[in-house]
Write an enzyme that holds these catalytic residues in place. Structure first.
Site, PDB file in Angstrom:
ATOM      1  N   ASP A 109       0.850  -1.189   0.000  1.00 20.12           N
ATOM      2  CA  ASP A 109       0.000   0.000   0.000  1.00 20.12           C
ATOM      3  C   ASP A 109       0.894   1.250   0.000  1.00 20.12           C
ATOM      4  OD1 ASP A 109      -2.402   1.424   0.231  1.00 20.12           O
ATOM      5  OD2 ASP A 109      -2.326   1.410   2.438  1.00 20.12           O
ATOM      6  N   HIS A 110       0.616   2.171  -0.901  1.00 20.80           N
ATOM      7  CA  HIS A 110       1.379   3.437  -0.980  1.00 20.80           C
ATOM      8  C   HIS A 110       2.893   3.238  -1.057  1.00 20.80           C
ATOM      9  CE1 HIS A 110      -2.084   6.016  -0.468  1.00 20.80           C
ATOM     10  NE2 HIS A 110      -2.511   5.216   0.481  1.00 20.80           N
ATOM     11  N   ASP A 120       3.035   4.996  -5.406  1.00 23.74           N
ATOM     12  CA  ASP A 120       2.280   6.225  -5.200  1.00 23.74           C
ATOM     13  C   ASP A 120       3.121   7.432  -5.601  1.00 23.74           C
ATOM     14  OD1 ASP A 120       0.773   8.341  -4.452  1.00 23.74           O
ATOM     15  OD2 ASP A 120       0.422   7.690  -2.390  1.00 23.74           O
ATOM     16  N   HIS A 149      -7.765  10.004   3.734  1.00 25.17           N
ATOM     17  CA  HIS A 149      -7.273   9.054   4.729  1.00 25.17           C
ATOM     18  C   HIS A 149      -7.598   9.511   6.156  1.00 25.17           C
ATOM     19  CE1 HIS A 149      -4.641   7.931   1.265  1.00 25.17           C
ATOM     20  NE2 HIS A 149      -4.996   6.742   1.683  1.00 25.17           N
ATOM     21  N   GLY A 150      -7.721   8.539   7.048  1.00 26.77           N
ATOM     22  CA  GLY A 150      -7.875   8.857   8.464  1.00 26.77           C
ATOM     23  C   GLY A 150      -9.320   8.913   8.921  1.00 26.77           C
ATOM     24  N   HIS A 195      -9.050   4.869  -2.361  1.00 23.57           N
ATOM     25  CA  HIS A 195      -8.375   4.906  -1.062  1.00 23.57           C
ATOM     26  C   HIS A 195      -9.269   5.668  -0.092  1.00 23.57           C
ATOM     27  CE1 HIS A 195      -4.147   3.514  -1.819  1.00 23.57           C
ATOM     28  NE2 HIS A 195      -4.691   3.463  -3.029  1.00 23.57           N
ATOM     29  N   GLY A 196      -8.835   5.726   1.162  1.00 18.32           N
ATOM     30  CA  GLY A 196      -9.513   6.575   2.143  1.00 18.32           C
ATOM     31  C   GLY A 196     -10.997   6.303   2.265  1.00 18.32           C
ATOM     32  N   ILE A 243      -9.750   0.046   3.155  1.00 12.63           N
ATOM     33  CA  ILE A 243     -10.317   0.318   4.476  1.00 12.63           C
ATOM     34  C   ILE A 243      -9.282  -0.027   5.548  1.00 12.63           C
ATOM     35  CG2 ILE A 243     -12.148  -0.307   6.117  1.00 12.63           C
ATOM     36  CD1 ILE A 243     -13.882  -1.017   3.604  1.00 12.63           C
ATOM     37  N   SER A 245      -8.764   2.663   8.630  1.00 12.89           N
ATOM     38  CA  SER A 245      -9.119   3.384   9.863  1.00 12.89           C
ATOM     39  C   SER A 245     -10.273   2.724  10.622  1.00 12.89           C
ATOM     40  CB  SER A 245      -9.489   4.833   9.537  1.00 12.89           C
ATOM     41  OG  SER A 245      -8.386   5.497   8.973  1.00 12.89           O
TER      42      SER A 245
HETATM   43  P1  13P Z   1      -8.894   4.937   5.527  1.00 11.92           P
HETATM   44  O1  13P Z   1      -8.018   5.807   6.359  1.00 11.92           O
HETATM   45  O2  13P Z   1     -10.128   5.648   5.107  1.00 11.92           O
HETATM   46  O3  13P Z   1      -9.182   3.629   6.172  1.00 11.92           O
HETATM   47  O4  13P Z   1      -8.084   4.620   4.162  1.00 11.92           O
HETATM   48  C1  13P Z   1      -7.180   3.557   4.096  1.00 11.92           C
HETATM   49  C2  13P Z   1      -6.367   3.587   2.840  1.00 11.92           C
HETATM   50  O5  13P Z   1      -6.659   4.249   1.872  1.00 11.92           O
HETATM   51  C3  13P Z   1      -5.159   2.743   2.811  1.00 11.92           C
HETATM   52  O6  13P Z   1      -4.429   2.936   1.647  1.00 11.92           O
HETATM   53  O1  G3H Z   2      -3.351   4.959   3.695  1.00 12.99           O
HETATM   54  C1  G3H Z   2      -2.675   4.561   4.615  1.00 12.99           C
HETATM   55  C2  G3H Z   2      -3.068   3.392   5.432  1.00 12.99           C
HETATM   56  O2  G3H Z   2      -4.140   3.699   6.286  1.00 12.99           O
HETATM   57  C3  G3H Z   2      -1.878   2.875   6.169  1.00 12.99           C
HETATM   58  O3  G3H Z   2      -1.564   3.687   7.241  1.00 12.99           O
HETATM   59  O4  G3H Z   2       0.798   4.353   6.906  1.00 12.99           O
HETATM   60  O5  G3H Z   2      -0.258   4.378   9.184  1.00 12.99           O
HETATM   61  O6  G3H Z   2       0.287   2.215   8.050  1.00 12.99           O
HETATM   62  P1  G3H Z   2      -0.086   3.671   7.868  1.00 12.99           P
HETATM   63 ZN    ZN Z   3      -4.490   4.910   0.884  1.00  8.50          ZN
END
Ligand code: 13P
Ligand code: G3H
Ligand code: ZN
Length: 312
Positions: free
Chosen positions: A83-84, A105, A181-182, A214-215, A258, A260
């Site tokens: 991820d990212h 990313d 995000h968050g 995302h997010g 997903i 958060s």
């Molecule tokens: P949330 O913070 O909405 O859960 O998004 C997670 C995400 O996009 C991880 O890449």
């Molecule tokens: O988009 C990011 C994800 O929620 C992962 O979060 O970088 O704190 O592991 P993190």
């Molecule tokens: Zn993300």
């Protein structure tokens, strides 16, 4: 079945009008909660690992935890995704180290630099049988150590997507249509609304191509209240309405991220446990209900939001 790429998953999801859940994993309890729910609901799943997760838990531990889940759940397709991915080196380490999918990313880079970096990752990944997610447009919120301020977030420009996908060769594309995000995605008192018009424009230009959101946590108020009732302080935490995610899942959106929501379930449950049992100190006693609540939350997402239950 062994770990799979997302290729087949996305093809079926696109045609079937549902999305695959991509859930972030950082420890054993989270891996177990997600995969047990997916196994019981017969849902394909993407387990994703961020740079922060690799720094926290160690690459090998995470890969081995996911391999254990694959062994325990042989009947469902599981993909392991970075991820990212922040740079080529991290993507390469994951491609060489057992992942079946990576995200590069480059969304905060100037367009041409994003194209060049993404193309470089795609060439290496494809030569090793791994698929790649790219991103165009930036989301507000905290992405790993990179904090994107509200003002610098920008929606994806549909006029760029064809050129980006053609020149980079990516297998899926993350777009910015108002998610972030968050746990604080929208201002209290405002109406959360995703830009479905942008999604529609993108889909017209990339027919049949898998789109990623995302997010996409919905920030369940049940857990926000649990946190706030038991010593936490998260005023004004608001997520993406689940009906809008369901609508997105019916469209070209094939992967919904997903993280958060799972964190909120875990934190709320543990806070409540400690409040109610100040004398307890065995981690198994508080991690057990936390794992159980994450599992039920994931089940709800699979059945009511993503629509991928029964699709394994
Ligand atoms: P949330 O913070 O909405 O859960 O998004 C997670 C995400 O996009 C991880 O890449
Ligand atoms: O988009 C990011 C994800 O929620 C992962 O979060 O970088 O704190 O592991 P993190
Ligand atoms: Zn993300």
């Amino acid at each position: 079945m062994p770990l799979v790429t997302t290729k087949e998953m996305f093809k079926k999801a696109y045609e079937g009008g549902y999305a695959i859940g991509a859930f972030n994993v950082n420890n054993m309890e989270i891996v177990q909660a997600i995969t047990e729910a997916c196994k019981e609901e017969k849902a394909p799943v993407i387990l994703q690992v961020s740079k922060g997760a690799r720094a926290y838990a160690n690459h090998t531990y995470l890969v081995k935890l996911v391999e254990a889940a694959v062994k325990e759940c042989p009947e469902i397709p599981i993909a392991l995704h970075l991820d990212h991915g922040p740079d080529f080196e991290t993507c390469k380490a994951c491609i060489d180290g057992g992942f079946t999918s990576v995200m590069i990313d480059g969304s905060s880079l100037p367009y041409e630099e994003n194209v060049a970096l993404t193309k470089k990752v795609v060439e290496y990944a494809h030569a090793h049988g791994v698929v790649v997610e790219g991103e165009l447009g930036t989301l507000a919120g905290i992405e790993d150590e990179v904090k994107v301020a509200d003002g610098s977030a920008s929606y994806t420009r549909p006029e760029e997507v064809e050129d980006f996908v053609t020149r980079t060769g990516v297998d899926s594309l993350a777009i910015a249509i108002g998610t972030s995000h968050g746990a604080y995605k929208f201002k209290p008192g405002t109406k959360p609304q995703l830009r479905f018009d942008i999604l529609e424009e993108v889909t017209k230009r990339l027919p049949g191509f898998p789109i990623v959101l995302h997010g996409s946590s919905s920030v369940p108020q049940e857990y926000v209240e649990m946190i706030n009732t038991h010593g936490g302080k998260m005023p004004g935490a608001i997520g993406v309405p689940e009906d809008q995610l369901r609508e997105a899942a019916r469209s070209a959106v094939c992967k919904i991220n997903i993280d958060s929501d799972l964190r909120l379930a875990m934190t709320g449950t543990i806070r409540k446990f400690f409040d109610e049992h100040p004398d307890k100190f065995d981690p198994r006693e508080y991690l057990k209900p936390a794992r159980a609540n994450i599992k039920e939350l994931v089940r709800h997402k699979l059945v009511d939001v993503l629509g991928c239950a029964g699709k394994a």
